[in-house]
Design an enzyme around this catalytic site. Structure first.
Site, mmCIF file in Angstrom:
data_model
loop_
_atom_site.group_PDB
_atom_site.id
_atom_site.type_symbol
_atom_site.label_atom_id
_atom_site.label_comp_id
_atom_site.label_asym_id
_atom_site.label_seq_id
_atom_site.Cartn_x
_atom_site.Cartn_y
_atom_site.Cartn_z
ATOM 1 N N LYS A 192 5.912 -2.708 -6.116
ATOM 2 C CA LYS A 192 5.469 -4.086 -5.868
ATOM 3 C C LYS A 192 4.721 -4.723 -7.031
ATOM 4 C CE LYS A 192 5.293 -3.879 -0.840
ATOM 5 N NZ LYS A 192 4.531 -4.182 0.380
ATOM 6 N N ASN B 125 6.871 -8.760 -3.207
ATOM 7 C CA ASN B 125 7.670 -7.938 -2.290
ATOM 8 C C ASN B 125 9.045 -8.542 -2.033
ATOM 9 O OD1 ASN B 125 7.125 -10.041 -0.480
ATOM 10 N ND2 ASN B 125 7.097 -8.641 1.259
ATOM 11 N N ASP C 165 4.303 -10.529 2.350
ATOM 12 C CA ASP C 165 3.427 -9.626 3.124
ATOM 13 C C ASP C 165 2.240 -10.390 3.711
ATOM 14 O OD1 ASP C 165 4.805 -7.221 2.897
ATOM 15 O OD2 ASP C 165 3.841 -6.703 0.997
ATOM 16 N N ALA D 255 -8.497 -1.345 -0.079
ATOM 17 C CA ALA D 255 -8.512 -2.192 -1.283
ATOM 18 C C ALA D 255 -7.257 -1.955 -2.118
ATOM 19 C CB ALA D 255 -9.772 -1.901 -2.094
HETATM 20 P P1 NAP Z 1 -2.376 1.697 -1.320
HETATM 21 O O1 NAP Z 1 -2.272 0.569 -2.289
HETATM 22 O O2 NAP Z 1 -2.047 3.075 -1.783
HETATM 23 O O3 NAP Z 1 -3.884 1.683 -0.718
HETATM 24 C C1 NAP Z 1 -4.309 2.731 0.106
HETATM 25 C C2 NAP Z 1 -5.690 2.416 0.674
HETATM 26 O O4 NAP Z 1 -5.992 3.435 1.638
HETATM 27 C C3 NAP Z 1 -6.812 2.420 -0.350
HETATM 28 O O5 NAP Z 1 -7.769 1.434 0.001
HETATM 29 C C4 NAP Z 1 -7.406 3.826 -0.187
HETATM 30 O O6 NAP Z 1 -8.778 3.900 -0.512
HETATM 31 C C5 NAP Z 1 -7.273 4.012 1.303
HETATM 32 N N1 NAP Z 1 -7.284 5.422 1.690
HETATM 33 C C6 NAP Z 1 -6.317 6.342 1.446
HETATM 34 N N2 NAP Z 1 -6.677 7.523 1.980
HETATM 35 C C7 NAP Z 1 -7.900 7.349 2.573
HETATM 36 C C8 NAP Z 1 -8.777 8.197 3.269
HETATM 37 N N3 NAP Z 1 -8.479 9.487 3.499
HETATM 38 N N4 NAP Z 1 -9.925 7.670 3.755
HETATM 39 C C9 NAP Z 1 -10.226 6.366 3.551
HETATM 40 N N5 NAP Z 1 -9.433 5.514 2.872
HETATM 41 C C10 NAP Z 1 -8.281 6.002 2.374
HETATM 42 O O7 NAP Z 1 -1.424 1.456 -0.065
HETATM 43 P P2 NAP Z 1 -0.910 0.039 0.531
HETATM 44 O O8 NAP Z 1 0.362 -0.324 -0.097
HETATM 45 O O9 NAP Z 1 -2.037 -0.915 0.487
HETATM 46 O O10 NAP Z 1 -0.586 0.467 2.052
HETATM 47 C C11 NAP Z 1 -1.619 0.846 2.937
HETATM 48 C C12 NAP Z 1 -1.074 1.011 4.346
HETATM 49 O O11 NAP Z 1 -0.608 -0.251 4.829
HETATM 50 C C13 NAP Z 1 0.106 1.979 4.450
HETATM 51 O O12 NAP Z 1 -0.035 2.741 5.621
HETATM 52 C C14 NAP Z 1 1.312 1.057 4.572
HETATM 53 O O13 NAP Z 1 2.361 1.653 5.317
HETATM 54 C C15 NAP Z 1 0.705 -0.106 5.334
HETATM 55 N N6 NAP Z 1 1.430 -1.368 5.114
HETATM 56 C C16 NAP Z 1 1.946 -1.998 6.195
HETATM 57 C C17 NAP Z 1 2.616 -3.189 6.027
HETATM 58 C C18 NAP Z 1 3.182 -3.873 7.242
HETATM 59 O O14 NAP Z 1 3.997 -4.790 7.075
HETATM 60 N N7 NAP Z 1 2.786 -3.495 8.439
HETATM 61 C C19 NAP Z 1 2.789 -3.739 4.754
HETATM 62 C C20 NAP Z 1 2.237 -3.076 3.655
HETATM 63 C C21 NAP Z 1 1.566 -1.874 3.849
HETATM 64 P P3 NAP Z 1 -9.246 4.287 -2.015
HETATM 65 O O15 NAP Z 1 -9.232 3.006 -2.781
HETATM 66 O O16 NAP Z 1 -10.612 4.835 -1.814
HETATM 67 O O17 NAP Z 1 -8.281 5.301 -2.535
#
Ligand code: NAP
Length: 273
Positions: free
Chosen positions: A71, A92, A108, A132
């Protein structure tokens, strides 16, 4: 519809392909609307992302969705990125213009906002975005655009602070600060709960009457949503964010309103499969 020589191909680029529900949702929408198109999931490793996008021009692929991990990296391969996607810092959706330009946009944030608006109008509300990462950027932008006061709470607080400053959020902090915020809207964009029975926050930090959306959509009923229900809060499943962002892609490409219920049903069928 039967695939024939006139069928338009579109799809999603992601890596690894894994199990994406986008083809099921879009193909169901095409069938329902009598659109002769087929939506495919393309497993594109990062080193081939540029080739894949140049292929859009060569093959006349009018729209490609872009998912993890592309992305942000995709921006370098585009002719233009619209203002919203630039502000969010992630694309996206890539559209091939009639002039051959590859244009990046982001649906998104609209998906997240429409999902929240199923239950509450964010204008003037206290909102907290947990996380974040990429999804957080879209939701902070969306809630800000809709007039909410947004705080960003994240495990790594420096990332929350950076995001809050870039997108003009009201403040930032750690995940354990949720109860201090008395949030009326809580959105989880951390990956905590994805394929597990964990929540990123203490259930006692969720107030009765709050609206809680989990961007995580596998499982559909996450621990956070179960905790929210037990606390007397209203839950919104991440499925709706996914459905509405796909619906916006459909609208951008076809110029028609998407059949969202049909897309949601297709999502459900995939979940049961
Ligand atoms: P990302 O950029 O990798 O961000 C992951 C986030 O999760 C970061 O803030 C990270 O914190 C936090 N995190 C990971 N492991 C953790 C833990 N054990 N404890 C606390 N915080 C933790 O991922 P993303 O693309 O934003 O996606 C995040 C989620 O949203 C995924 O599950 C994805 O499937 C979902 N999503 C859904 C949609 C939808 O349309 N429904 C769209 C996009 C994404 P740190 O900064 O501390 O590492």
């Amino acid at each position: 519809m039967a695939i024939g020589t006139e069928t338009t191909v579109c799809g999603i680029v992601l890596h690894p392909a894994g199990h994406t529900r986008s083809p099921a949702m879009h193909n169901a929408a095409f069938a329902a609307c009598g659109i002769d198109a087929a939506y495919h999931a393309f497993d594109v490793p990062p080193e081939y992302l540029g080739d894949a996008l140049r292929g859009m021009r060569a093959l006349g692929i009018h729209q490609l969705a872009v998912s993890i991990p592309h992305k942000e990296a995709v921006i370098a391969h585009l002719d233009r990125v619209d203002e919203t996607a630039r502000a969010i810092g992630a694309v996206n959706t890539v559209t091939l213009g009639s002039d051959g330009e590859l244009v990046g946009t982001n649906t998104d944030w609209i998906g997240g906002l429409r999902a929240i608006e199923r239950e509450i109008q964010p204008q003037g509300r206290r909102a907290v975005v947990l996380g974040a990462g990429g999804a957080a950027r879209g939701l902070v932008y969306a809630l800000g655009q809709a007039g909410a006061e947004v705080w960003v709470l994240n495990r790594t607080q420096s990332r929350a602070a950076e995001l809050a400053e870039q997108l003009g959020a009201a403040g930032s902090g750690g995940l354990d600060e949720l109860s201090d915020r008395e949030a009326e809207i809580i959105v989880n964009t951390t990956s905590v709960g994805l394929g597990s029975d964990e929540s990123p926050v203490d259930p006692r930090a969720i107030h009765a009457g709050a609206v809680v959306m989990d961007a995580v959509y596998v499982p559909e009923q996450t621990r956070l949503l179960a905790d929210a229900a037990a606390r007397g809060a209203v839950g919104i499943a991440g499925k709706w964010m996914l459905v509405y962002q796909a619906a916006e892609q459909f609208r951008l490409w076809t110029g028609r309103e998407a059949p969202t219920e049909i897309m949601a049903n297709a999502f459900d069928r995939e979940a049961d499969a």
